[in-house]
Design an enzyme around this catalytic site. Structure first.
Site, PDB file in Angstrom:
ATOM      1  N   THR A  96      -5.821  -0.835   0.964  1.00  0.00           N
ATOM      2  CA  THR A  96      -4.398  -1.164   0.787  1.00  0.00           C
ATOM      3  C   THR A  96      -3.697  -1.245   2.138  1.00  0.00           C
ATOM      4  O   THR A  96      -2.948  -2.193   2.402  1.00  0.00           O
ATOM      5  CB  THR A  96      -3.710  -0.120  -0.123  1.00  0.00           C
ATOM      6  OG1 THR A  96      -4.284  -0.223  -1.428  1.00  0.00           O
ATOM      7  CG2 THR A  96      -2.218  -0.339  -0.215  1.00  0.00           C
ATOM      8  N   TYR A 149      -5.868   7.617   4.693  1.00  0.00           N
ATOM      9  CA  TYR A 149      -4.434   7.323   4.846  1.00  0.00           C
ATOM     10  C   TYR A 149      -4.079   7.201   6.333  1.00  0.00           C
ATOM     11  O   TYR A 149      -3.533   6.184   6.768  1.00  0.00           O
ATOM     12  CB  TYR A 149      -3.636   8.444   4.200  1.00  0.00           C
ATOM     13  CG  TYR A 149      -2.137   8.236   4.189  1.00  0.00           C
ATOM     14  CD1 TYR A 149      -1.540   7.332   3.320  1.00  0.00           C
ATOM     15  CD2 TYR A 149      -1.313   8.970   5.039  1.00  0.00           C
ATOM     16  CE1 TYR A 149      -0.157   7.161   3.297  1.00  0.00           C
ATOM     17  CE2 TYR A 149       0.069   8.804   5.023  1.00  0.00           C
ATOM     18  CZ  TYR A 149       0.644   7.901   4.143  1.00  0.00           C
ATOM     19  OH  TYR A 149       2.018   7.737   4.119  1.00  0.00           O
ATOM     20  N   LYS A 153      -3.347   3.654   8.193  1.00  0.00           N
ATOM     21  CA  LYS A 153      -2.015   3.373   8.754  1.00  0.00           C
ATOM     22  C   LYS A 153      -2.102   3.090  10.254  1.00  0.00           C
ATOM     23  O   LYS A 153      -1.344   2.279  10.785  1.00  0.00           O
ATOM     24  CB  LYS A 153      -1.076   4.561   8.496  1.00  0.00           C
ATOM     25  CG  LYS A 153      -0.680   4.737   7.040  1.00  0.00           C
ATOM     26  CD  LYS A 153       0.346   3.699   6.611  1.00  0.00           C
ATOM     27  CE  LYS A 153       0.886   3.992   5.226  1.00  0.00           C
ATOM     28  NZ  LYS A 153       1.903   3.016   4.788  1.00  0.00           N
ATOM     29  N   ARG A 190       4.011  15.752  -3.894  1.00  0.00           N
ATOM     30  CA  ARG A 190       4.510  16.162  -2.576  1.00  0.00           C
ATOM     31  C   ARG A 190       5.396  17.395  -2.729  1.00  0.00           C
ATOM     32  O   ARG A 190       5.858  17.722  -3.823  1.00  0.00           O
ATOM     33  CB  ARG A 190       5.244  15.004  -1.900  1.00  0.00           C
ATOM     34  CG  ARG A 190       4.263  14.043  -1.262  1.00  0.00           C
ATOM     35  CD  ARG A 190       4.926  12.833  -0.685  1.00  0.00           C
ATOM     36  NE  ARG A 190       5.258  11.860  -1.709  1.00  0.00           N
ATOM     37  CZ  ARG A 190       5.767  10.666  -1.464  1.00  0.00           C
ATOM     38  NH1 ARG A 190       6.013  10.311  -0.219  1.00  0.00           N
ATOM     39  NH2 ARG A 190       6.034   9.822  -2.442  1.00  0.00           N
TER      40      ARG A 190
END
Ligand code: NAD
Ligand code: UDP
Length: 317
Positions: A96, A149, A153, A190
């Site tokens: 993604t 992640y 990123k 979270r």
């Protein structure tokens, strides 16, 4: 600030927590908004209230596949942000970020759109410099459970800057620090939403580790203002720019504050600290202040009050 500008704006991940607020803000500014989402961690319900506006459109699409639409600006937010969500299918998370960035950058190149990337404080990993300035290159484990992640990123940032240098694309990269507020999913995982939901249900608050680790929490309205200012800034401002709130709190203090603010009967229970959980995190906001004339306005108390009110409402439904 482009009031009633008729800009055609694509928001990927637009049905998620930040995306929902961003779509609403852009509609208020008079933009045509195309929200694209595969509903992995966002929901159609989040953006239901935007359908009344004829300038709003929603498309179910996975950004790891190419997309061809005519737009003037792209905000690339698609990517699950909560550790429990991005670790469910880590290969998809990296895809993604990386394939999603390639597809959205390719689209921006084709239609000559300006493009924003929702990067993250996670590019600093478990930082050895405090507070974190944009010049810091970070301390990231490339093979741990958070790497899908963090490294996804980081690679997306690389792609943005290579498209900028190689193809002269107009890019805007924000490194977003922990942000909270209404429209977080009740099972988001979270810390702020977890603690509020647990406190409102009078269930134990799950503090991971000793709770001495720190985070800096930004209320969503402040963040969205920063994002829009960055997109509207002059083309020479590419970022990366930190956006967040520099007030730093230990996680245990956050738990105690939420118990007190909700008048909850909850206790606090300690759970093991997840692998590679950063010990401290605080943005250096110097660049955002200088270039965007932006700094957060909403205190943790005020932001928590609004967020608690939101969860009280959705949990009573
Ligand atoms: P979120 O999980 O609520 O929203 C992400 C959205 O992206 C969801 O609606 C999800 O369904 C969608 N999505 C995921 N994979 C997709 C795919 N392959 N194709 C299309 N859509 C996809 O998270 P959020 O807090 O709203 O975060 C938005 C962005 O901001 C993310 O890129 C995140 O990494 C970044 N960010 C957020 C924070 C924060 O504190 N909220 C901090 C740093 C960075
Ligand atoms: N955390 C916690 N209890 C929870 C959820 C999170 O103590 O129920 C801790 C987590 O270990 C981390 C901090 O809170 O130290 C922030 O976690 P979150 O998942 O919100 O964001 P990130 O770790 O990505 O900053």
């Amino acid at each position: 600030m482009g009031q009633f500008s008729e800009r055609r704006v694509l928001v990927t991940g637009g049905a998620g927590f930040l995306g929902t607020h961003l779509c609403a803000r852009l509609l208020r500014d008079g933009c045509d908004v195309l929200c694209v989402d595969n509903f992995f961690s966002g929901t159609k319900g989040n953006v239901l209230h935007l359908f009344a506006n004829p300038r709003f459109e929603l498309l179910r699409h996975d950004v790891t596949f190419p997309l061809f639409v005519e737009v003037d600006e792209i905000y690339n937010l698609a990517c699950p942000a909560s550790p429990i969500h991005y670790q469910v299918d880590p290969v998809q998370t990296t895809k993604t970020s990386v394939h999603g960035a390639i597809n959205m950058l390719g689209l921006a190149k084709r239609v000559k759109a300006k493009i924003f990337q929702a990067s993250t404080s996670e590019v600093y990993g478990d930082p050895q410099q405090h507070p974190q300035a944009e010049s810091y290159w970070g301390n990231v484990n490339p093979i741990g459970p958070r790497s899908c992640y963090d490294e996804g990123k980081r690679c997306a940032e690389t792609l943005f800057f290579d498209y900028h240098r190689q193809h002269k694309l107009r890019i805007k990269v924000a490194r977003i620090f922990n942000t909270y507020g209404p429209f977080m999913h009740r099972n988001d995982g979270r810390v702020v939403s977890n603690f509020i939901v647990q406190a409102l249900r009078n269930e134990p608050l799950t503090v991971y580790g000793s709770g001495k680790q720190t985070r800096s929490f930004c209320y969503v309205d402040d963040l969205i203002e920063g994002i829009v200012r960055l997109m509207d800034s002059s083309d020479s401002v590419t970022g990366p720019i930190n956006l967040g709130n520099s007030a730093e709190y230990p996680v245990l203090l956050l738990a105690e504050t939420i118990i007190q603010m909700t008048a909850s009967r909850s206790s606090i229970v300690l759970h093991p600290l997840p692998v590679d959980d950063p010990q401290q995190r605080q943005p250096d906001l110097g660049l955002a202040k200088e270039l965007l004339h932006w700094q957060p306005q909403i205190s943790l108390q005020e932001g928590l009050q609004k967020t608690i009110a939101y969860f009280q409402q959705i949990l009573s439904q």
